[in-house]
Structure formats: structure tokens, C-alpha cells
Design a protein around this motif. Sequence first.
Motif, PDB file in Angstrom:
ATOM      1  N   TYR A   4      -4.785   6.880  -1.757  1.00  0.00           N
ATOM      2  CA  TYR A   4      -4.884   5.629  -1.025  1.00  0.00           C
ATOM      3  C   TYR A   4      -5.891   5.756   0.109  1.00  0.00           C
ATOM      4  O   TYR A   4      -6.214   6.857   0.581  1.00  0.00           O
TER       5      TYR A   4
ATOM      6  N   THR B 245      -3.597  -0.616  -9.357  1.00  0.00           N
ATOM      7  CA  THR B 245      -4.265  -0.555  -8.056  1.00  0.00           C
ATOM      8  C   THR B 245      -3.820  -1.740  -7.226  1.00  0.00           C
ATOM      9  O   THR B 245      -3.901  -2.889  -7.686  1.00  0.00           O
TER      10      THR B 245
ATOM     11  N   VAL C 122       0.825  -1.211   0.000  1.00  0.00           N
ATOM     12  CA  VAL C 122       0.000   0.000   0.000  1.00  0.00           C
ATOM     13  C   VAL C 122       0.859   1.260   0.000  1.00  0.00           C
ATOM     14  O   VAL C 122       0.319   2.370   0.000  1.00  0.00           O
ATOM     15  N   TYR C 123       2.190   1.100  -0.035  1.00  0.00           N
ATOM     16  CA  TYR C 123       3.078   2.242  -0.214  1.00  0.00           C
ATOM     17  C   TYR C 123       3.441   2.456  -1.675  1.00  0.00           C
ATOM     18  O   TYR C 123       4.261   3.316  -1.987  1.00  0.00           O
ATOM     19  N   GLY C 124       2.859   1.662  -2.587  1.00  0.00           N
ATOM     20  CA  GLY C 124       2.961   1.954  -4.000  1.00  0.00           C
ATOM     21  C   GLY C 124       4.118   1.294  -4.711  1.00  0.00           C
ATOM     22  O   GLY C 124       4.592   0.217  -4.345  1.00  0.00           O
TER      23      GLY C 124
ATOM     24  N   SER D  33      -1.727   3.704  -8.084  1.00  0.00           N
ATOM     25  CA  SER D  33      -0.502   4.384  -8.507  1.00  0.00           C
ATOM     26  C   SER D  33      -0.577   4.731  -9.984  1.00  0.00           C
ATOM     27  O   SER D  33      -0.996   3.919 -10.810  1.00  0.00           O
TER      28      SER D  33
ATOM     29  N   ARG E 180      -4.357   1.240  -2.773  1.00  0.00           N
ATOM     30  CA  ARG E 180      -3.630   2.382  -3.336  1.00  0.00           C
ATOM     31  C   ARG E 180      -3.684   2.301  -4.856  1.00  0.00           C
ATOM     32  O   ARG E 180      -3.540   1.205  -5.427  1.00  0.00           O
TER      33      ARG E 180
ATOM     34  N   GLN F  35      -6.901   3.447   3.817  1.00  0.00           N
ATOM     35  CA  GLN F  35      -6.660   2.329   4.727  1.00  0.00           C
ATOM     36  C   GLN F  35      -7.672   2.374   5.859  1.00  0.00           C
ATOM     37  O   GLN F  35      -8.066   3.461   6.309  1.00  0.00           O
TER      38      GLN F  35
ATOM     39  N   ASP G 298      -0.519   9.202  -6.347  1.00  0.00           N
ATOM     40  CA  ASP G 298      -1.094   8.009  -5.722  1.00  0.00           C
ATOM     41  C   ASP G 298      -2.097   8.377  -4.630  1.00  0.00           C
ATOM     42  O   ASP G 298      -1.707   8.822  -3.546  1.00  0.00           O
TER      43      ASP G 298
END
Length: 706
Positions: A410, A456, A161-163, A429, A427, A412, A408
Motif C-alpha cells: 500500500y 486494488t 486502504v486497510y484491505g 490485496s 492498497r 498513502q 498487501d
Amino acid sequence: MFRTSHAPRRPGRQPAPAPARLHLALLCALAAHSAAAADTEKTLDTLVISGSRVEVSPFDVPYSVDGVRLDGNGGQGMRVNVSEVLGSVPGVVVQNRQNYAQDLQISVRGFGARAAFGVRGVKLIADGIPATNPDGQGQAATFNLDAAERIEVLRGPFATVYGNHAGGVIQLFSRDGKGAPRIRGSVYAGEHGTYKIGIGAEGEKNGVGFVLDASRFETNGERRYSAARRDQSFAKITLAPDEDSKLTLLLSSLHQPDTDDPQGLDWATYKRDRNAVDRTPLDFSTRKSIDHLQGGAVYERRFGSGRLQLQAYAGQRSVTQYQSIPIAAQANPRHAGGVIDFEREFHGIGARWIMERDIGAGKLTLTTGLDHDRAEDDRQGYENFAGSTLGVKGRLRRDEINTVTSTDPYVQATWQQGDWDWSLGVRHSNVRFEVDDHYVAGANGDDSGSVRYRKTTPAVGVLWRATPLLNLYASFGTGFETPTLGETAYSSSGAFNLGLEPSTSRQFELGLKAYVGERTRLNLAAFQIDTKNEIVGDGAIGGRNFYKNAGKTLRQGLELAVETELAHNLSARGALTVMRAIYDEAFDTIDDGNRIPGVPRVSAWGELAWKPMAGLSTALEAVHRGAVEVNDTNTDKAAPSYTLLNLRLVAEQQSGPWTFSQTLRLDNVFDREHIASVIVGDRNGRYYEPGPGRNVYGGVQASYRF
């Protein structure tokens, strides 16, 4: 791995006698670099924010994340490289190339293992600001360890999820200026002309916190032609505009001039002389100069139970690198020359809203955010000769502007209800590469072009509190890695390789986190990673590597981390990673079942620490690395396995406002010959980068509190 050298005690419980399970101490026979012993009152449950973006205990999240706290007395080493402090984290391999022109080789569960320079496949972040370019290439050398409070390492599905290129996430958090103002100075010295001098000041005055640091590191290197100098500076100011907000200002720099690049060795040369240097880098005076400067601001404000976080940063980076490409190869009119020279300007912004709500019998934490990052390289290439003189900047052979942007959004969410926690992250990107070619000369045509990658990446996880001392969890996520600029820069035709596809992955993880008795804690995780379109080497023409997409790969592994207190002043810690990393289908010359190069089969770490009295600690450390393949076909000699032992002694005294500390380290006690890292797929067969032999160094530090 874990925060302290002593095992945790659950809140509200009283210490019990040391456990009888002394077999856990055997894990300490497998050790590397580690933290110095800490006070017994500290617990293992350091709060972390990686993964959830809010402060949580790593015991209570459905993924693998560890916080490593840095000590203040130099017991972890000179604090030049993160390899000194991350040995205790399972799943992470940090190899010191002993070559400061190429930075460290960092991999997380196999991601990033094939990087020939810098860090790829692993997201690097410092105080919320990316140390990784939008294309996925990062530089761990920009981390300032003297000002660092802790480093967090996130592995597994929730790293995605940090891309882009987030096969794992390594985040550094510097100290906030707190308490009475104080100044410090330190001097460390060792063999091969190695020394580091540092000065700093920190504290709080009239509501303004500050941390200032400057250092110089210099070494001649154990190998011939491996000298380096690194000057770093850091400043952090924290303000509280009002009772609900906080503003942090950051500035850092790195100056690394004319760093020698000894390159790798072939196996025969290494066996003959582990400190040797091939003739080619000497002829061309291969070297690299780096100047890096960046600044940033982070603002946080509370609105009831919600929080708004804003960040912005900007900087510039210049690099000049002289390579050992033969003159004959540069006769090709499409060749870019043997000198890389670029000026990079980069900036980015980020916004995040965090909301916590009690809903019925449960609690919802929701985070929404957006990151935008941009880097622009004004890049030139030159011949690495002038007439018959080698290793100088010659005629222009390349001139272009390379731009990479990433945008990006996102979301959560974590839902806590009773004994169950449910986590979700997603996320999207959007990464764009653009080349504006200014060098169009004869047969060297216009290579301008652009390409966009969109993906995604979701992640889901669940945690069950089976008992107050045992948590079980499972998680799943998808990720992707675009090619880096370095991988798209060349092709068999000499033009940009904008046809490379991003590699995609699916990650599964099962694990448990448990307290055993009163003084022992363990984490156990099993994982599987399926990857498509892995980016691998495709060949080399004229000294330039180019790349292609391979077929499927498979990584399966187990991670174990244990910490136990054997007695009031004796503790043991250990970490073990066993991994099977293979190509899962045949592709060109790569056979199904071949091992992925750069990934050790086994990595193990441990420590036995003894604190006989207040202000004095000593420890035995050791590290084990399994054999490592060096190319995709597995046809050349694998780098052999090795085990090293290290010793350290740390003393600390206080006298009024003064604090003094002394450190003495003996690394590689038995002078074991070993390969510290490998250059995956080197076309000249010079894969092997030797590690140092027995080394002794020590240092002193003094601080004064006003």
C-alpha cells in the motif's frame, strides 16, 4: 466519539462563559455507555493515527475518525466488552448479544451487521497487530480493555486502504509503561453471579516500561443457560535500544472454557418469557470453548525526518463448539457433523516507511508499506451425539486443512498547502483460500481446492480550512469483502462453496468539523455506500447455512456528534446516526427497496455529566436504537425500537502513594424489555437475542505507587 466529557477549547484561547445554546444539551437525552468526566484542561482533539498512519488531529483530516480514551477508575463499566466504551461513536453499532459463545455484533455504517458470530466487515487491530483473520472474520473478545489507553474508530472511504473486510477499522492502543512503578487490584460484582477480579502492575524502571494485567470475569447470565467465564492476561514491555529507536514486545491470552450458548428465541417465546431458552440448545448442550495465545514485536526507528516501522506476530487459537444440529440431518454422508473443532496457527509481518518533506510552500507526508498475514486451520467435524446421548463428541465427519494468506502492498500520501489538504491512499490485496481435504469417505468426495481474490482499493480526500474554526471535507474510496471461511465452508451440495464472489463497494463522504463558540464542538458527515455482490444467506440444509451473492445494495446516512460544556462542572455529549440501508435491486425473493437486516434506522447516544467536586462525578446516560429487520425479505417481525437510561456514580480518593476509586452503576433504570441484537436470517425463526433488564453493579479499585 470524543475524548473527554468536557468540550474543547482551541489552543491559545481563554475560557468564555457557558454558551447560551442550551438546546444542544437535548442531545444528551439519547445516550449509551460513555467515559467518565475528565479534567477541563484536556481537549477534544485527541491525536489519532488511523487513516493516515501518522499522528494527526481528527479535526484536520478528510474523513471520520474518533479516539475514545478509556478512564482508569472503572466509570465505563467492567471493561469486559467494547460495547461498554464505543457507544459514543456515531456510525458504529455494538450490540451485546448477552451470549459470550458468539462474541459481540459490531457494525460500522452497516458493514458487519449480518454476522452470525464474531465480527466480519470491520477490521480489528490491537497495538498494530490484526485481530481479524485474513479471511475477514475477527474476534473482539481478544481486546484487553484493562490495559487499553484508547480505541480509535475509522469510518468511511479511507477505511478501505486497510484491505479486505475494512468497511470500518477499530484499533485498540494499550498504555505504555511510564512513571513510577505501581500495582493495582480491582473487584467488580453485580447481579446474576457476575463478577470480575483484576490485578496489574505498570510503570518504568531503568528505561524499561512495562504493563502487566490479569483478570477473571464470570457470570451466570440473565438468561437461563448463558453462563460464561473469561480469563485474560496481557504483558507489554517497551525498550529504547538507542535515542532513535523503540522496541515493543507484546503477549496476550484468552481462556474461555465451556461457554453456554442459549441461541436465539422466536418472537412468541420472547414475548412469553424474555429469559427463556429453547429446548434444542438444552438437549444438545450447545457450548463453545476458546483458547487464544499470541505474541508480537513492534520496532520503530527514526532516520532524520523518516521513520521505519517493523512488526511481527504469531499465535495459536483453538475452538471447540457443540451445535444443535438434528441427528437426522447428519445422516447425509456429506454432512460435516454437529461439532466444530479446530486448531489455528497464525502469523504475520509488516513493514512501513514514513517520510515527511517540506516542498516549496507545502508539506508532503508519504507512507509506503507491506502487510503479509497467514492463518492455517487444522479443522475437524464430529457428530454431536454418541448412540442416544446428545451433546457429546461422536464420530469424525470432517478433516481438512484450511489456509488463508493475504499479501498487501500500500501507499498513502498527504499534501498540505495553505488552507488545503489533499490525501490519497491505494492498497492492492491478494487473498488466497486453500482447502486440503483429508476426509474422503464413500459419497463424501474430495473437496480440496483453492481460490484467489485480487483487488486494488484506492481512496482520495480533500480538506478545506474555511476558517480557523471550520473545516469542510470530501472523500471517496472503493473496498471489497471476500467470503469468510465460514461462508465458503458449505453449499447446497455439501461441498465447499468456492464460487462465491467478493462483494465490492464505493463510498462517498461529505462532512464538516467545527468549533461553535468557545465550549462546543461538532462533527457532521453525510455518506453514501453502493455495494455489488453483497454476500447473503441462500438457504440451509441439515442445520447448515450456505450463502450466495445478491445484487446491489445502497446505504445512505447522516452522522452527528456534539460535545459542549454547559458550565464549569456540567457537560453534555451526543451522537446521532440516521441510515437508510436497502437492497437497490430485486434479487430472487428479495424485493427492490427491502431494508438490509441488522441495520437500525436510527442510533442515538448522549450523556449529561456532572462533577460537583474533585474526585466525584455522576452522569445520566441513554441509548436509542431504531427498529431492525431480521431477514432479507422483511417478512418476519422486526426487532422493535427501544430507549434505555443508565446512571453512574464514580468517586476517587488519594492518600499518599495510595489511590482508591469506587463505581456504582444502574443500567436500564426503567427495566425496559428490548431485543439487544438479532441473528440475521436464522432459518428456525429464532432471530431475537433479548437484552438485560434492570441491573445494578459496583466495584472498587486500589493502586499503590512506589
